[in-house]
Design an enzyme around this catalytic site. Structure first.
Site, PDB file in Angstrom:
ATOM      1  CG  HIS A 198       7.132   9.564  -4.429  1.00 37.56           C
ATOM      2  ND1 HIS A 198       7.850   9.486  -3.254  1.00 37.56           N
ATOM      3  CD2 HIS A 198       5.942  10.146  -4.111  1.00 37.56           C
ATOM      4  CE1 HIS A 198       7.124  10.004  -2.271  1.00 37.56           C
ATOM      5  NE2 HIS A 198       5.974  10.419  -2.767  1.00 37.56           N
TER       6      HIS A 198
ATOM      7  CE1 TYR B  17      -5.452  13.808  -4.369  1.00 36.00           C
ATOM      8  CE2 TYR B  17      -7.007  12.788  -5.875  1.00 36.00           C
ATOM      9  CZ  TYR B  17      -6.674  13.821  -5.007  1.00 36.00           C
ATOM     10  OH  TYR B  17      -7.559  14.844  -4.784  1.00 36.00           O
ATOM     11  CD  GLU B  18       2.782  11.581  -4.564  1.00 34.22           C
ATOM     12  OE1 GLU B  18       3.304  12.147  -5.530  1.00 34.22           O
ATOM     13  OE2 GLU B  18       3.095  11.816  -3.391  1.00 34.22           O
ATOM     14  CB  SER B  19      -1.911   6.874  -3.092  1.00 38.81           C
ATOM     15  OG  SER B  19      -3.105   7.404  -3.629  1.00 38.81           O
ATOM     16  N   GLY B  20      -1.667   5.855  -6.391  1.00 34.49           N
ATOM     17  CA  GLY B  20      -2.115   4.833  -7.327  1.00 34.49           C
ATOM     18  C   GLY B  20      -3.617   4.835  -7.548  1.00 34.49           C
TER      19      GLY B  20
END
Lengths: 277, 251
Positions: free
Chosen positions: A102, B53-56
């Protein structure tokens, strides 16, 4: 500027293009992906950090020749079986892959949006991705001598995203989890944004991202165009639909039936004429 | 399966993993088992746990378990929602996150993790989802906690693909690669808890869950598993922990 979805896809997405449909769980441009399947596009290089159900569908329908990605799964459910079938068995035809993390993909878009040939990050060191992916290379900092990693810019022929709103001039507004959509649009040669609604004026929203009309090639009004993902402020993620996809995805016949009923409206699949403009 | 003890193997795994998080921790949370454990910790002994979380979504406080890393409830409850380039470049990469919480499809004796393929890369037996955020989480977080069910299929002598680096080839491996975080400090399974030996960096059994023997764990491990001389028995889940966990998972 504001055009029907089928017309926008016909004009902006061509066979052989590098196409990025972005959206990090939220605001996934699913309806646009389905329109690409419906119009029978072929030999696409599909780019996306998190190819999920809509890319599983596009791959299973035979749109893709190559996939550039960092995580290909059905979030919280499991694997994508059309994606797996393409890689493991070459069905419906072989799929080349270019695989990143990512952080690497996000930085590739940032470089693309910034007009730079590559991006630098601390990443990949010691992983087997370095040996398998030619677009990962070591680089030495000219100032400190530190060993870092370089990845090349991503500049899609066309980026497609979904947003909550656009105004009539084509300025686009999105909010909530906005992922990598701004970078993906700014990195692209052309862009298409599907929106929940076209409005007279864009009321400011906390945390919003605005894409000025001059970087948006076309807007199509497609209410519900992100389902079964979600549009913050409009509708929730349909988690049950993600779970239900698993059974369809596992079986080639069930998938063919899904294509026939859900994409082609029960009619036999035919390929549209090449766009003439 | 609920045993005579009143809890399942998955439940003691999740509860034990949750206990490794403290209230002052910033934690990068993967979806699935790590997310369940982190949310359990925040609702029990670690109310201040800062979940990223990697979604920001930074500092998310979801009232229900998210199915994906980007469910709306994460954005609605977060201290801040940032872009994906920002979460990786400004938050993870400089070392601002204390603990990375990861799962694995395969893990080896040095806690190197595979989530990419089983079998040969170009002709895989099973194509898995791939790297996602894990390689940089494993590299840049202060330390890494892994939660994974234990069997010979997952605990292998050598992973088929190094997606995320654990302790590389052994002592000094991470330092030679220039990785800044300490790497995996604990692996929690449905059978027990493993930690890297301070000298060899090899995963060593330090605790077995009640009713599990050292032989049971060795039978589920694809290498000659070492055990700590003072092998402990894991403290079983309390009624309170189980009640909160079951309210989260809906069972």
């Amino acid at each position: 500027m504001i055009v029907p979805l089928d017309e926008a896809v016909r004009e902006l997405v061509r066979d052989g293009d590098t196409v990025a449909l972005e959206g990090f769980t939220h605001l996934i441009p699913v309806a646009a992906g389905h329109e690409i399947i419906r119009q029978g596009r072929r030999d696409l290089t599909l780019v996306r950090m998190t190819p999920d159900v809509v890319y599983d569908q596009m791959i299973g329908a035979g749109c893709a020749r190559r996939l550039v990605f960092s995580w290909g799964g059905n979030p919280g459910v499991g694997s994508l079986h059309r994606f797996r079938d393409a890689i493991q068995n070459g069905w419906p035809h072989p799929l080349e892959i270019e695989e990143h993390s990512h952080a690497g993909m996000a930085n590739r878009y940032v470089a693309g949006a910034s007009g730079l040939p590559f991006a630098v990050l601390r990443g990949y060191v010691g992983t087997d991705l370095v040996d398998r992916t030619p677009t990962i290379a070591p680089i030495t900092c000219p100032f400190t001598g530190e060993r870092l990693t370089a990845v090349p810019a991503l500049n899609p022929d066309v980026t497609i995203v979904h947003a909550q709103r656009a105004d009539r001039a084509g300025n686009v507004q999105l909010w909530g989890i906005t992922g990598v959509q701004k970078e993906a649009v700014l990195a692209a040669r052309r862009s298409l944004v599907t929106v929940e609604e076209v409005v007279d004026g864009l009321e400011p929203v906390p945390g919003q991202v605005v894409l000025p009309a001059r970087v948006v090639t076309a807007v199509a009004e497609v209410p519900g165009g992100a389902r079964p993902s979600y549009a913050h402020g409009y509708y929730a993620r349909d988690n049950e639909a993600y779970r239900a996809w698993d059974a369809v995805s596992r079986d080639r016949d069930a998938f063919a039936e899904w294509l026939r009923t859900d994409i082609h409206g029960g009619a036999p699949a035919t390929r549209e004429e090449e766009p003439t403009w | 399966m609920v045993t005579a003890t009143g809890y399942t193997a998955d439940e003691i795994m999740t509860v034990t993993a949750a206990r490794s998080l403290t209230s002052d921790t910033a934690c990068f949370v993967g979806i699935g088992l790590p997310s369940t454990a982190a949310n359990l910790a925040r609702r029990t002994h670690a109310p201040g746990l800062w979940m990223v979380y990697e979604s920001g979504t930074l500092g998310a406080e979801p009232d229900t378990l998210p199915l994906s890393i980007g469910d709306g409830v994460l954005a609605e409850t977060a201290d801040a929602v940032v872009s994906v380039p920002e979460v990786f470049n400004y938050w993870l990469q400089p070392g601002r996150i204390d603990v990375g919480f990861l799962g694995a499809a395969q893990i080896d004796r040095y806690a190197n993790i595979n989530t990419t393929v089983v079998g040969d890369y170009t002709d895989p037996e099973v194509r898995l989802p791939g790297a996602g955020g894990a390689p940089e989480i494993a590299a840049s977080c202060g330390e890494v906690v892994v939660i994974v069910r234990q069997s010979r299929r997952t605990f292998v002598e050598s992973v088929d693909f190094v997606t995320s680096v654990g302790h590389a080839g052994g002592p000094g491996g991470r330092e030679r690669l220039g990785l800044r975080g300490r790497g995996p400090t604990r692996v929690i399974t449905d059978l027990g808890v493993l930690e890297p030996d301070p000298a060899t960096r090899e995963l060593t059994l330090v605790s077995v869950h009640p009713g599990t023997s050292l032989d049971d764990v060795r039978a589920a491990t694809g290498w000659d598993l070492a055990a700590a001389p003072d092998l402990r028995t894991t403290e079983p889940p309390t009624d309170g922990e189980l009640a909160v966990l079951r309210s989260l998972t809906g069972r």
